[in-house]
Design a protein around this motif. Sequence first.
Motif: not given
Length: 154
Positions: A11-18, A20-24, A34-44, A107-112
């Motif tokens: 399960v991955s964030s839709p952000a490109l770097r995440a 790509r990691t999920a695809i790899a 599977l894409e899950d937008a809730r895994l995106r990083e916090v909106d700064f 696969v996601g991002h630091g704060l999330t």
Amino acid sequence: MAARVRGAQVVSSPALRAWRTAIAVCGPLGGAPLEDARLREVDFGAADGLTFDELEARWPDLARRLAAGDVRVDWPDGERWSEHASRVDELRRDLLGRARGGPLLVVGHGLTLGRLAAGFGLAPLSPLAPAEAAVLEARRRWRIATRWRIAMRW
């Protein structure tokens, strides 16, 4: 790494770097993430893309809190901490349901991911470096079972 997660749902964030990691990761495993937008990083918000010095010049109180390790902040023109917490808590409940079907790789991002780990009763994963992975497992309680660096080439 593939042997450790064979048969896992990814399960991955839709952000490109995440993504790509999920695809790899899925390449050797077969299947697709599977894409899950809730895994995106916090909106700064207005702070997005700023260096720490630039953030400190515009919002010294925010910078002071962040420097002290307090990530429970409302980002200027961005996501409020309570909104981010609600989004990640909902995600955590859904992931627990998915995990009943077998291993789950997220696969996601630091704060999330830090908020997600805290919801499992773990210390936040903020010490993870970019492209570092951690395996969480449930025994009597959740724990970090393994950590490793991923060498990625785009």
